[in-house]
Enzyme design. Structure first.
Site, PDB file in Angstrom:
ATOM      1  N   LYS A 124       0.760  -1.256   0.035  1.00 62.63           N
ATOM      2  CA  LYS A 124       0.003   0.083   0.064  1.00 62.63           C
ATOM      3  C   LYS A 124       1.010   1.281  -0.131  1.00 62.63           C
ATOM      4  O   LYS A 124       2.044   1.268   0.677  1.00 62.63           O
ATOM      5  CB  LYS A 124      -0.909   0.000   1.137  1.00 62.63           C
ATOM      6  CG  LYS A 124      -1.774   1.264   1.475  1.00 62.63           C
ATOM      7  CD  LYS A 124      -2.846   1.053   2.309  1.00 62.63           C
ATOM      8  CE  LYS A 124      -2.357   1.581   3.716  1.00 62.63           C
ATOM      9  NZ  LYS A 124      -1.825   2.972   4.023  1.00 62.63           N
ATOM     10  N   GLU A 197      -9.361   7.557   3.370  1.00 58.35           N
ATOM     11  CA  GLU A 197      -9.192   8.036   4.689  1.00 58.35           C
ATOM     12  C   GLU A 197      -9.773   9.550   5.078  1.00 58.35           C
ATOM     13  O   GLU A 197      -9.309  10.328   4.284  1.00 58.35           O
ATOM     14  CB  GLU A 197      -7.861   7.714   5.381  1.00 58.35           C
ATOM     15  CG  GLU A 197      -7.594   8.201   6.839  1.00 58.35           C
ATOM     16  CD  GLU A 197      -6.375   7.771   7.473  1.00 58.35           C
ATOM     17  OE1 GLU A 197      -5.451   7.039   6.687  1.00 58.35           O
ATOM     18  OE2 GLU A 197      -6.086   8.085   8.689  1.00 58.35           O
TER      19      GLU A 197
HETATM   20  O1  KIV Z   1      -1.037   2.771   8.629  1.00 57.49           O
HETATM   21  C1  KIV Z   1      -1.899   2.334   8.702  1.00 57.49           C
HETATM   22  O2  KIV Z   1      -2.496   1.762   9.694  1.00 57.49           O
HETATM   23  C2  KIV Z   1      -2.956   2.853   7.691  1.00 57.49           C
HETATM   24  C3  KIV Z   1      -4.388   2.700   7.880  1.00 57.49           C
HETATM   25  C4  KIV Z   1      -5.006   3.382   9.081  1.00 57.49           C
HETATM   26  C5  KIV Z   1      -5.221   2.871   6.774  1.00 57.49           C
HETATM   27  O3  KIV Z   1      -2.493   3.263   6.680  1.00 57.49           O
END
Ligand code: KIV
Length: 279
Positions: A124, A197
Site C-alpha cells: 500500500k 481515509e
Molecule cells: O498505517 C495504517 O494503519 C493505515 C491505515 C490507518 C489505513 O494506513
C-alpha cells in the site's frame, strides 16, 4: 486460556488479491484491520478478518512517534515478516513507509520487492494523481498495489496535522474534485483497491459508486466497500478515542488491572504459588 475458534461463517479459504474485486461485486463488506506482530496477527486471522494491513501506523502505535514519517523500510520488513508467518488465511498487505517510494519508480519497485519477499501479498502507498506512475510501475512487475487517498498521514506536514480532506471544492490538494481525480488515477494506474481515509461520507460513497475496485474506508463512513481500523483502537488499547474509531473492547483497562493484580501478588508473596512452582 484458549482462544475462541473462528465461527462457522468465517471461510477457511485463504483470501487472495483477486478476491477483493469479487467481494465488491458480491457486496461482501471487506473487514481489514492492522497488526504488527505474530501474536495479534494470529488472533485477528482467527477472528475472520479478510485482510491484515501491516500499517506504517506502527510508528505511532508501537514506536511512540506522533506521526508515521519516521518508520523505516527495514522496520516494516521486520513487522511484515512477523505477521505473514502467523496468519493462515487473511490477505497480508504491507505499507510502504515514507521515503521508500517517493524518490523514483525504481525505488518504489525495489521497496515493494522487499515487502513481498518478507511475506506481503500486496503493498500500500499513499497518494493519488501524483503517485499514478509509481502505482503503474509496481503493478507492472506483478506486485498488487492498494492505493490510499484523502487524509494521507505521510502528508502530515503539508496538511498541518491529521486533517479531514475533501470538505472544500476544487482540484487543489485536499479538494473534493481533486479526490475524485485521485481515485480515478489510482484505479487507472492498476491498483487492486484503495483506502479512503478521513473524507466526508457522501464523497466516499460517490467514489465507491464510480470505481470498479473496492474502497476501504477509515473515517470515511458506511458507503465504502470495506472498512479498516487500527487494531489498538479496536481493542481499546489506545489512550484516545478518535471520532471515527470505536473501541470494541477495553483492553487498556484489563491490561492495567491484570498488571496491578500481578504487582500486588508479588508484593504480598502470594505469587508464585505451589501450583506454578517446580519440585
Ligand atoms: O498505517 C495504517 O494503519 C493505515 C491505515 C490507518 C489505513 O494506513
Amino acid at each position: 486460556m484458549s482462544t475462541p475458534s473462528a465461527g462457522a461463517n468465517i471461510p477457511s479459504k485463504h483470501v487472495r488479491v483477486p478476491d477483493l474485486a469479487r467481494f465488491k461485486v458480491d457486496g461482501h463488506k471487506i473487514a481489514m484491520i492492522t497488526a504488527y506482530d505474530a501474536t495479534f496477527a494470529r488472533l485477528v486471522d482467527q477472528a475472520g478478518v479478510d485482510a491484515i494491513l501491516v500499517g506504517d501506523s506502527v510508528a505511532t502505535v508501537m514506536q511512540g512517534h506522533t506521526n508515521t514519517i519516521p518508520v523505516e523500510l527495514d522496520e516494516m520488513v521486520y513487522h511484515v515478516s512477523a505477521v505473514a508467518r502467523a496468519r493462515t488465511r487473511a490477505l497480508v498487505i504491507g505499507d510502504l513507509p515514507f521515503g521508500s517510494y517517493q524518490v523514483s519508480s525504481q525505488q518504489a519497485v525495489e521497496s515493494s520487492v522487499r515487502l513481498m519477499k518478507a511475506g506481503a501479498e500486496a503493498v500500500k502507498l499513499e497518494g493519488g494523481l501524483a503517485m499514478a506512475d509509481t502505482i503503474l510501475a509496481i503493478s507492472r512487475v506483478d506486485i498488487p498495489v492498494v492505493g490510499h487517498i484523502g487524509l494521507t498521514p505521510q502528508s502530515f506536514h503539508r496538511m498541518g496535522g491529521h486533517r479531514v480532506q475533501g470538505r472544500t471544492s476544487g482540484h487543489d490538494a485536499g479538494g473534493r474534485e481533486r479526490l475524485l481525480d485521485d481515485a480515478h488515477a489510482v484505479e487507472q494506474a492498476g491498483a487492486c483497491a484503495v483506502v479512503l481515509e478521513g473524507i466526508p461520507l457522501d464523497l466516499a460513497a460517490e467514489i465507491t459508486s464510480k470505481l470498479s475496485i473496492p474502497t476501504i474506508g477509515i473515517g470515511a463512513g458506511i458507503g465504502c466497500d470495506g472498512q479498516v481500523l487500527v487494531l489498538h483502537d479496536v481493542l481499546g488499547l489506545s489512550e484516545t478515542t478518535l471520532t471515527f474509531a470505536r473501541h470494541f473492547a477495553d483492553l487498556r483497562g484489563q491490561v492495567v488491572a491484570a498488571t496491578q493484580q500481578y504487582v500486588s501478588d508479588v508484593r504480598a508473596g502470594s505469587w508464585p504459588d505451589e501450583a506454578h512452582s517446580f519440585h
